[in-house]
Design a protein around this motif. Structure first.
Motif, PDB file in Angstrom:
ATOM      1  N   VAL A   1      24.167  41.752   9.789  1.00  0.00           N
ATOM      2  CA  VAL A   1      23.585  40.981   8.702  1.00  0.00           C
ATOM      3  C   VAL A   1      22.746  39.833   9.286  1.00  0.00           C
ATOM      4  CG1 VAL A   1      24.114  39.478   6.741  1.00  0.00           C
ATOM      5  CG2 VAL A   1      25.388  41.593   7.060  1.00  0.00           C
ATOM      6  N   TYR A   2      23.321  39.138  10.275  1.00  0.00           N
ATOM      7  CA  TYR A   2      22.609  38.024  10.914  1.00  0.00           C
ATOM      8  C   TYR A   2      21.284  38.487  11.493  1.00  0.00           C
ATOM      9  CZ  TYR A   2      21.444  35.423  15.202  1.00  0.00           C
ATOM     10  OH  TYR A   2      20.788  34.805  16.213  1.00  0.00           O
ATOM     11  N   VAL A   3      21.300  39.578  12.246  1.00  0.00           N
ATOM     12  CA  VAL A   3      20.088  40.087  12.887  1.00  0.00           C
ATOM     13  C   VAL A   3      19.055  40.466  11.825  1.00  0.00           C
ATOM     14  CG1 VAL A   3      19.140  41.974  14.296  1.00  0.00           C
ATOM     15  CG2 VAL A   3      21.229  40.806  15.008  1.00  0.00           C
ATOM     16  N   GLU A   4      19.485  41.141  10.796  1.00  0.00           N
ATOM     17  CA  GLU A   4      18.552  41.567   9.751  1.00  0.00           C
ATOM     18  C   GLU A   4      17.945  40.376   9.016  1.00  0.00           C
ATOM     19  OE1 GLU A   4      17.375  44.589   9.427  1.00  0.00           O
ATOM     20  OE2 GLU A   4      18.721  45.231  11.024  1.00  0.00           O
ATOM     21  N   ILE A   5      18.743  39.366   8.730  1.00  0.00           N
ATOM     22  CA  ILE A   5      18.231  38.183   8.025  1.00  0.00           C
ATOM     23  C   ILE A   5      17.229  37.434   8.879  1.00  0.00           C
ATOM     24  CG2 ILE A   5      18.854  35.884   7.165  1.00  0.00           C
ATOM     25  CD1 ILE A   5      21.449  37.164   6.095  1.00  0.00           C
ATOM     26  N   PHE A   6      17.570  37.175  10.140  1.00  0.00           N
ATOM     27  CA  PHE A   6      16.698  36.358  10.966  1.00  0.00           C
ATOM     28  C   PHE A   6      15.504  37.112  11.530  1.00  0.00           C
ATOM     29  CE2 PHE A   6      20.176  33.478  10.549  1.00  0.00           C
ATOM     30  CZ  PHE A   6      19.542  32.249  10.477  1.00  0.00           C
ATOM     31  N   ARG A   7      15.586  38.432  11.603  1.00  0.00           N
ATOM     32  CA  ARG A   7      14.400  39.196  12.010  1.00  0.00           C
ATOM     33  C   ARG A   7      13.544  39.537  10.805  1.00  0.00           C
ATOM     34  NH1 ARG A   7      15.231  44.252  15.166  1.00  0.00           N
ATOM     35  NH2 ARG A   7      13.026  43.991  15.528  1.00  0.00           N
ATOM     36  N   GLY A   8      14.149  39.550   9.640  1.00  0.00           N
ATOM     37  CA  GLY A   8      13.447  39.977   8.431  1.00  0.00           C
ATOM     38  C   GLY A   8      12.825  38.857   7.622  1.00  0.00           C
ATOM     39  N   THR A   9      13.028  37.615   8.038  1.00  0.00           N
ATOM     40  CA  THR A   9      12.429  36.495   7.314  1.00  0.00           C
ATOM     41  C   THR A   9      11.569  35.677   8.274  1.00  0.00           C
ATOM     42  OG1 THR A   9      14.373  35.091   7.708  1.00  0.00           O
ATOM     43  CG2 THR A   9      14.321  36.328   5.644  1.00  0.00           C
ATOM     44  N   SER A  10      10.659  34.937   7.712  1.00  0.00           N
ATOM     45  CA  SER A  10       9.732  34.124   8.483  1.00  0.00           C
ATOM     46  C   SER A  10      10.455  32.967   9.173  1.00  0.00           C
ATOM     47  CB  SER A  10       8.669  33.568   7.533  1.00  0.00           C
ATOM     48  OG  SER A  10       8.021  32.464   8.085  1.00  0.00           O
ATOM     49  N   LEU A  11      10.073  32.688  10.407  1.00  0.00           N
ATOM     50  CA  LEU A  11      10.635  31.558  11.140  1.00  0.00           C
ATOM     51  C   LEU A  11      10.365  30.255  10.400  1.00  0.00           C
ATOM     52  CD1 LEU A  11      12.010  30.230  13.548  1.00  0.00           C
ATOM     53  CD2 LEU A  11       9.857  30.419  14.804  1.00  0.00           C
ATOM     54  N   LEU A  12       9.193  30.125   9.833  1.00  0.00           N
ATOM     55  CA  LEU A  12       8.855  28.914   9.081  1.00  0.00           C
ATOM     56  C   LEU A  12       9.778  28.750   7.876  1.00  0.00           C
ATOM     57  CD1 LEU A  12       6.975  26.505   8.882  1.00  0.00           C
ATOM     58  CD2 LEU A  12       5.385  27.930   7.577  1.00  0.00           C
ATOM     59  N   VAL A  13      10.035  29.831   7.175  1.00  0.00           N
ATOM     60  CA  VAL A  13      10.970  29.786   6.031  1.00  0.00           C
ATOM     61  C   VAL A  13      12.365  29.424   6.509  1.00  0.00           C
ATOM     62  CG1 VAL A  13      12.071  31.192   4.237  1.00  0.00           C
ATOM     63  CG2 VAL A  13       9.600  31.354   4.611  1.00  0.00           C
ATOM     64  N   GLN A  14      12.774  29.957   7.645  1.00  0.00           N
ATOM     65  CA  GLN A  14      14.093  29.621   8.198  1.00  0.00           C
ATOM     66  C   GLN A  14      14.191  28.126   8.496  1.00  0.00           C
ATOM     67  OE1 GLN A  14      14.508  32.256  11.568  1.00  0.00           O
ATOM     68  NE2 GLN A  14      14.132  34.047  10.279  1.00  0.00           N
ATOM     69  N   MET A  15      13.136  27.563   9.073  1.00  0.00           N
ATOM     70  CA  MET A  15      13.134  26.125   9.344  1.00  0.00           C
ATOM     71  C   MET A  15      13.243  25.321   8.045  1.00  0.00           C
ATOM     72  SD  MET A  15      10.360  25.567  12.335  1.00  0.00           S
ATOM     73  CE  MET A  15      10.551  26.365  13.913  1.00  0.00           C
ATOM     74  N   PHE A  16      12.427  25.704   7.066  1.00  0.00           N
ATOM     75  CA  PHE A  16      12.486  25.008   5.780  1.00  0.00           C
ATOM     76  C   PHE A  16      13.868  25.140   5.158  1.00  0.00           C
ATOM     77  CE2 PHE A  16       7.662  25.493   5.015  1.00  0.00           C
ATOM     78  CZ  PHE A  16       7.419  24.257   5.572  1.00  0.00           C
ATOM     79  N   TRP A  17      14.440  26.326   5.206  1.00  0.00           N
ATOM     80  CA  TRP A  17      15.745  26.557   4.595  1.00  0.00           C
ATOM     81  C   TRP A  17      16.813  25.684   5.255  1.00  0.00           C
ATOM     82  CZ3 TRP A  17      20.760  28.028   4.954  1.00  0.00           C
ATOM     83  CH2 TRP A  17      21.369  28.413   3.780  1.00  0.00           C
ATOM     84  N   LEU A  18      16.829  25.669   6.581  1.00  0.00           N
ATOM     85  CA  LEU A  18      17.820  24.859   7.283  1.00  0.00           C
ATOM     86  C   LEU A  18      17.639  23.372   6.993  1.00  0.00           C
ATOM     87  CD1 LEU A  18      17.963  26.669  10.729  1.00  0.00           C
ATOM     88  CD2 LEU A  18      19.789  26.556   9.036  1.00  0.00           C
ATOM     89  N   PHE A  19      16.398  22.937   6.875  1.00  0.00           N
ATOM     90  CA  PHE A  19      16.143  21.514   6.678  1.00  0.00           C
ATOM     91  C   PHE A  19      16.303  21.078   5.219  1.00  0.00           C
ATOM     92  CE2 PHE A  19      13.310  17.769   6.230  1.00  0.00           C
ATOM     93  CZ  PHE A  19      13.989  16.927   7.084  1.00  0.00           C
ATOM     94  N   TYR A  20      15.820  21.913   4.275  1.00  0.00           N
ATOM     95  CA  TYR A  20      15.814  21.505   2.873  1.00  0.00           C
ATOM     96  C   TYR A  20      16.961  22.080   2.043  1.00  0.00           C
ATOM     97  CZ  TYR A  20      11.155  19.700   3.796  1.00  0.00           C
ATOM     98  OH  TYR A  20      10.096  19.000   4.305  1.00  0.00           O
TER      99      TYR A  20
END
Length: 164
Positions: A1-20
């Motif tokens: 699940v982790y691999v699919e989520i982090f490979r399947g979504t944009s790095l920029l979106v991941q940064m925004f998600w973690l921060f906001y």
């Protein structure tokens, strides 16, 4: 699940998600921490796939021989499979690290004072955009070329060690 989520979504979106988004769960991260965490989780997902593929690429007869010699699974993995897989792992994992160096510029959208952000601030004050971003590009090029050359040297060393 982790691999699919982090490979399947944009790095920029991941940064925004973690921060906001994490503050909504009561977890507040500094911009630098959120950026580093996102980069680490992202490269970790890609690295996991590289390692998985390299381990699966090792000849199944190696496992059979190890079992025939009564070696345990841990010994087989670390002393027989991983040394062979390492030569397969290094080139794509090196490419991922080079890409991460370039992708690190995305942390500037969180306000982190990285090379890109510092260039943006300087260019806005001096109106020397071409010169400033040329220097920023040169710094990234210097970093990635240096990393690529170091990885190639390590690959040659591993290849040489395999033939001795």
């Amino acid at each position: 699940v982790y691999v699919e989520i982090f490979r399947g979504t944009s790095l920029l979106v991941q940064m925004f998600w973690l921060f906001y988004a994490l503050p909504l769960l009561g977890i507040r991260l500094e911009p630098t921490t959120a950026g580093i965490l996102a980069l680490g989780l992202n490269i970790g997902a890609y690295g996991a796939e590289v390692v998985r593929g390299a381990i699966l690429a090792v000849d199944p007869k190696q496992y059979e021989a190890s079992t025939a010699l009564n070696f345990g699974p841990r010994y087989t993995l670390w002393n027989i499979v991983m040394p062979q897989a390492l030569r397969t792992i290094l080139p794509p994992l090196g490419n991922d690290f080079v890409a991460m160096v370039k992708d690190s510029s995305l942390v500037s959208v969180l306000g982190v004072a990285d090379i890109t952000q510092m260039g943006k601030v300087y260019a806005a004050g001096s109106f020397r955009f071409f010169e400033t971003y040329s220097i920023v590009a040169y710094i990234y090029l210097l970093l990635t070329v240096t990393l690529s050359l170091a990885l190639r040297a390590l690959e040659r060393k591993l290849r040489k060690g395999a033939h001795e």
